[in-house]
Design a protein around this motif. Structure first.
Motif, PDB file in Angstrom:
ATOM      1  N   THR A   1      -5.519  -0.425   3.189  1.00  0.00           N
ATOM      2  CA  THR A   1      -6.818  -0.887   2.712  1.00  0.00           C
ATOM      3  C   THR A   1      -7.882  -0.887   3.799  1.00  0.00           C
ATOM      4  O   THR A   1      -9.067  -0.949   3.498  1.00  0.00           O
ATOM      5  CB  THR A   1      -6.695  -2.305   2.117  1.00  0.00           C
ATOM      6  OG1 THR A   1      -6.060  -3.171   3.074  1.00  0.00           O
ATOM      7  CG2 THR A   1      -5.861  -2.284   0.837  1.00  0.00           C
ATOM      8  N   HIS A   2      -7.448  -0.811   5.064  1.00  0.00           N
ATOM      9  CA  HIS A   2      -8.410  -0.793   6.174  1.00  0.00           C
ATOM     10  C   HIS A   2      -7.709  -0.249   7.412  1.00  0.00           C
ATOM     11  O   HIS A   2      -6.522  -0.495   7.624  1.00  0.00           O
ATOM     12  CB  HIS A   2      -8.926  -2.214   6.442  1.00  0.00           C
ATOM     13  CG  HIS A   2      -9.925  -2.304   7.543  1.00  0.00           C
ATOM     14  ND1 HIS A   2     -11.192  -1.772   7.456  1.00  0.00           N
ATOM     15  CD2 HIS A   2      -9.849  -2.855   8.775  1.00  0.00           C
ATOM     16  CE1 HIS A   2     -11.847  -2.010   8.581  1.00  0.00           C
ATOM     17  NE2 HIS A   2     -11.047  -2.664   9.400  1.00  0.00           N
TER      18      HIS A   2
ATOM     19  N   ARG B   1      -8.146  -0.515  11.414  1.00  0.00           N
ATOM     20  CA  ARG B   1      -8.856  -1.188  12.508  1.00  0.00           C
ATOM     21  C   ARG B   1      -9.027  -0.252  13.697  1.00  0.00           C
ATOM     22  O   ARG B   1     -10.061  -0.222  14.328  1.00  0.00           O
ATOM     23  CB  ARG B   1      -8.118  -2.451  12.942  1.00  0.00           C
ATOM     24  CG  ARG B   1      -8.153  -3.547  11.905  1.00  0.00           C
ATOM     25  CD  ARG B   1      -7.581  -4.812  12.471  1.00  0.00           C
ATOM     26  NE  ARG B   1      -7.571  -5.874  11.474  1.00  0.00           N
ATOM     27  CZ  ARG B   1      -7.148  -7.103  11.745  1.00  0.00           C
ATOM     28  NH1 ARG B   1      -6.701  -7.410  12.947  1.00  0.00           N
ATOM     29  NH2 ARG B   1      -7.166  -8.011  10.800  1.00  0.00           N
TER      30      ARG B   1
ATOM     31  N   THR C   1      -3.507  -0.112  14.533  1.00  0.00           N
ATOM     32  CA  THR C   1      -3.530  -1.260  13.623  1.00  0.00           C
ATOM     33  C   THR C   1      -4.141  -0.862  12.288  1.00  0.00           C
ATOM     34  O   THR C   1      -5.277  -0.392  12.236  1.00  0.00           O
ATOM     35  CB  THR C   1      -4.328  -2.439  14.217  1.00  0.00           C
ATOM     36  OG1 THR C   1      -3.758  -2.817  15.473  1.00  0.00           O
ATOM     37  CG2 THR C   1      -4.300  -3.646  13.285  1.00  0.00           C
TER      38      THR C   1
ATOM     39  N   GLU D   1      -4.308  -2.100   7.921  1.00  0.00           N
ATOM     40  CA  GLU D   1      -4.085  -3.191   6.977  1.00  0.00           C
ATOM     41  C   GLU D   1      -3.478  -2.601   5.717  1.00  0.00           C
ATOM     42  O   GLU D   1      -3.979  -1.615   5.182  1.00  0.00           O
ATOM     43  CB  GLU D   1      -5.392  -3.917   6.669  1.00  0.00           C
ATOM     44  CG  GLU D   1      -5.929  -4.667   7.869  1.00  0.00           C
ATOM     45  CD  GLU D   1      -7.204  -5.440   7.587  1.00  0.00           C
ATOM     46  OE1 GLU D   1      -7.533  -5.672   6.401  1.00  0.00           O
ATOM     47  OE2 GLU D   1      -7.870  -5.812   8.572  1.00  0.00           O
TER      48      GLU D   1
ATOM     49  N   GLY E   1      -4.378  -5.494   2.587  1.00  0.00           N
ATOM     50  CA  GLY E   1      -5.145  -6.538   3.257  1.00  0.00           C
ATOM     51  C   GLY E   1      -4.399  -7.279   4.348  1.00  0.00           C
ATOM     52  O   GLY E   1      -4.949  -8.165   4.988  1.00  0.00           O
ATOM     53  N   ILE E   2      -3.153  -6.916   4.601  1.00  0.00           N
ATOM     54  CA  ILE E   2      -2.344  -7.584   5.625  1.00  0.00           C
ATOM     55  C   ILE E   2      -2.319  -6.718   6.875  1.00  0.00           C
ATOM     56  O   ILE E   2      -1.895  -5.561   6.834  1.00  0.00           O
ATOM     57  CB  ILE E   2      -0.910  -7.827   5.110  1.00  0.00           C
ATOM     58  CG1 ILE E   2      -0.969  -8.742   3.889  1.00  0.00           C
ATOM     59  CG2 ILE E   2      -0.025  -8.415   6.206  1.00  0.00           C
ATOM     60  CD1 ILE E   2       0.300  -8.781   3.085  1.00  0.00           C
ATOM     61  N   PRO E   3      -2.802  -7.244   8.017  1.00  0.00           N
ATOM     62  CA  PRO E   3      -2.853  -6.452   9.248  1.00  0.00           C
ATOM     63  C   PRO E   3      -1.465  -6.180   9.834  1.00  0.00           C
ATOM     64  O   PRO E   3      -0.664  -7.088   9.979  1.00  0.00           O
ATOM     65  CB  PRO E   3      -3.675  -7.306  10.213  1.00  0.00           C
ATOM     66  CG  PRO E   3      -4.067  -8.533   9.486  1.00  0.00           C
ATOM     67  CD  PRO E   3      -3.371  -8.562   8.178  1.00  0.00           C
TER      68      PRO E   3
ATOM     69  N   ASP F   1      -3.546 -11.900  14.855  1.00  0.00           N
ATOM     70  CA  ASP F   1      -3.438 -12.065  13.394  1.00  0.00           C
ATOM     71  C   ASP F   1      -2.608 -10.969  12.746  1.00  0.00           C
ATOM     72  O   ASP F   1      -2.548 -10.886  11.532  1.00  0.00           O
ATOM     73  CB  ASP F   1      -4.836 -12.099  12.774  1.00  0.00           C
ATOM     74  CG  ASP F   1      -5.532 -10.747  12.840  1.00  0.00           C
ATOM     75  OD1 ASP F   1      -5.326 -10.007  13.829  1.00  0.00           O
ATOM     76  OD2 ASP F   1      -6.296 -10.416  11.917  1.00  0.00           O
ATOM     77  N   ARG F   2      -1.958 -10.131  13.541  1.00  0.00           N
ATOM     78  CA  ARG F   2      -1.290  -8.942  13.006  1.00  0.00           C
ATOM     79  C   ARG F   2       0.229  -9.089  13.031  1.00  0.00           C
ATOM     80  O   ARG F   2       0.795  -9.544  14.012  1.00  0.00           O
ATOM     81  CB  ARG F   2      -1.671  -7.711  13.843  1.00  0.00           C
ATOM     82  CG  ARG F   2      -3.163  -7.508  13.938  1.00  0.00           C
ATOM     83  CD  ARG F   2      -3.526  -6.541  15.037  1.00  0.00           C
ATOM     84  NE  ARG F   2      -3.103  -7.050  16.339  1.00  0.00           N
ATOM     85  CZ  ARG F   2      -3.267  -6.407  17.482  1.00  0.00           C
ATOM     86  NH1 ARG F   2      -3.822  -5.219  17.497  1.00  0.00           N
ATOM     87  NH2 ARG F   2      -2.866  -6.925  18.616  1.00  0.00           N
TER      88      ARG F   2
END
Length: 140
Positions: free
Chosen positions: A30-31, A33, A37, A39, A42-44, A87-88
């Motif tokens: 979803t992303h 970084r 890294t 996501e 939505g979870i890194p 946070d990952r």
């Protein structure tokens, strides 16, 4: 209202606990970084044993763009180690064709092996370009 709030907090705690105890997550990226890294739903997820340039370092944007082009919006499967860094969650991720994303990004030259955490398992995939990525001190 207080009961609803308490219930939501409880459910959020259960969700975080389920991720902490889960050893695998599957879903769409979803992303992105940066080159090490992503996501997933939505979870890194920090790619275990991979060292890529951080924002402000040479190659950051190119590596991030490569990762976006190859994995953004695509299905992946990540095996988590159970460890976290910031946070990952830390893990090894695989693309929809079964390819190890760590191997792919290192082979493409946008990251390198981080032997402190990989035990050197990705060193053989480094290229001339990936070896030009300055290794962070914590990887040695």
């Amino acid at each position: 209202m207080a009961n609803t709030r308490a219930c939501l907090i409880f459910l959020a705690g259960l969700f975080v606990a389920s991720i902490a105890n889960a050893n695998e997550i599957q879903g769409k990226v979803t992303h992105v970084r940066d080159a090490d890294t992503i996501e997933v739903r939505g979870i890194p997820i920090r790619l275990d044993g991979v060292d890529a340039p951080d924002k402000g370092q040479s190659g950051y944007w190119e590596g991030k763009d490569w990762m976006k082009q190859n994995y953004s919006g695509r299905l992946v499967r990540c095996i988590l180690t159970g460890k976290k860094t910031y946070d990952r969650w830390v893990g090894t991720c695989f693309g929809s064709k079964g390819e190890n994303i760590s191997v792919a990004v290192i082979s493409a030259g946008w990251a390198r092996d981080c032997p402190r955490f990989s035990g050197g398992r990705y060193r053989k995939y480094e290229t001339r370009r990936s070896r030009s990525v300055p290794m962070k001190k914590y990887c040695r």
